[in-house]
Design an enzyme around this catalytic site. Sequence first.
Site, short mmCIF file in Angstrom:
data_model
loop_
_atom_site.label_atom_id
_atom_site.label_comp_id
_atom_site.label_asym_id
_atom_site.label_seq_id
_atom_site.Cartn_x
_atom_site.Cartn_y
_atom_site.Cartn_z
N GLY A 19 -14.51 18.03 6.40
CA GLY A 19 -14.87 17.87 4.99
C GLY A 19 -13.65 17.48 4.20
CG HIS A 222 -28.43 11.91 3.85
ND1 HIS A 222 -29.26 11.02 4.46
CD2 HIS A 222 -27.59 12.37 4.82
CE1 HIS A 222 -28.96 10.93 5.75
NE2 HIS A 222 -27.94 11.74 5.98
CG ASP A 223 -23.33 12.27 5.13
OD1 ASP A 223 -24.45 11.82 5.46
OD2 ASP A 223 -22.62 12.94 5.92
CB THR A 224 -26.45 8.09 5.21
OG1 THR A 224 -25.99 8.83 6.35
CG2 THR A 224 -26.61 6.64 5.60
#
Length: 451
Positions: A19, A222-224
């Site tokens: 992270g 959502h990281d994407t």
Amino acid sequence: MTSVRVARFGAVDFGAASGRVIVGEVGPSSVTLDECHRFVNRPVRAGGTLHWDILSLYQEMLDGLRKAGPVDGIGIDSWAVDYGLLDASGGLLGNPVHYRDERTSGARENLERLGARELYATTGLQFLPFNTIHQLMAETRLGAARRLLMIPDLLAYWLTGEQGAEVTNASTTQLLDVRTRAWATELIEKAGVDPALLPPLREPGTVIGSYGGTPVIAVGSHDTASAVVGVPAAGERFAYISCGTWSLVGVELSRPVLTDASREANFTNELGVDGTVRYLRNVMGLWLLQECAREWGADTAELSRAAAARPRGAVIDPDDPVFLPPGDMPARIADACRRADQPVPADRPAIVRCIVDSLADAHRRAVQEAQELSGREVDVVHVVGGGARNSLLCQLTADACGLPVLAGPVEATALGNVLVQARALGAVSGDLAQLRSLIRGSQPVTRYEPA
């Protein structure tokens, strides 16, 4: 695009292996990033179950925000599908279970109960055994649970006291109607889950609350979803590969593709920022290389450089479920080569070359099928995320796809996170095309032409 003033935003980005807290400065014609805190995300196995150490991650986030200093906003993104359960008092019912845990081994049987065709027609999601719906059908704590919060929503709740579900991450649960962007109540009940467990939905750009007087903004959590905002594309004719532990390979659309052909090809329709759809396939990604490096105590960059000198050899299916759990990855790759009657890599560089060639081939298949199934033709492939640093993977992907690959930015997720915050608070304005033009003018990319 106009800018009210130079503003600073804290982007908290949780990946499956690490992270980081990054400060983004947004000016009239530029956006720059400064990483102020990085930490390892190390799962913990206890009592036979693999968990996320969520309290440690929360403390790392707080440490990073302190290092960041004064910021105008805070946004949190993370991996998908995993969640925390809260009791009636708002307390956490144990550490969240890791999606790689074996508890969803019976997920295929759930498809018969739910109906594979009906499930896809409603949610648009590919079958993955660890989708939230399958985790919940294996969950043993639902009797005491009163609220489910996805990982970034849980962390935002601890910062602000406000509960909700940001829609891009909610769309990965297989509990959301992808057509209406609302919870699929009938499906949730059919899965044996109380719909009251799920919080109200919120769109990216919503102000959730505040932490120490600083607004906390719902980004593409959502990281994407944030990474796709950070793709420096010009126009619509592009494919993207958000490449890290996973490779998310697809195209950006205005509506979902819910055909039987799409379902059979195991493509997914996840929701994106500004009403978009991320039409993509999950490819196992650099997880295979990361696990080999962990097994060997080696550096992934050095391994890739050594592999670049080797010729193409064995190729495996990187999406074989045998590679999903942690463990002795080199041995599993060797076994896969034997099963496929391929030469077994003789040493570490040969194993890494096998991984990278296999990923490049999987990228090609996903890009080709995304075009065929969606009707969206592409002229270029953008690789963002940590995989953009892997020159061997980028070149082999360009060769396999027969298309130019533009690699970078590495921190596309943080850029997307920052720009959604900046727009929500009036530091910038414009649609996704305008946000991406700001990135193109600020961030370098490397071009790889197909051989």
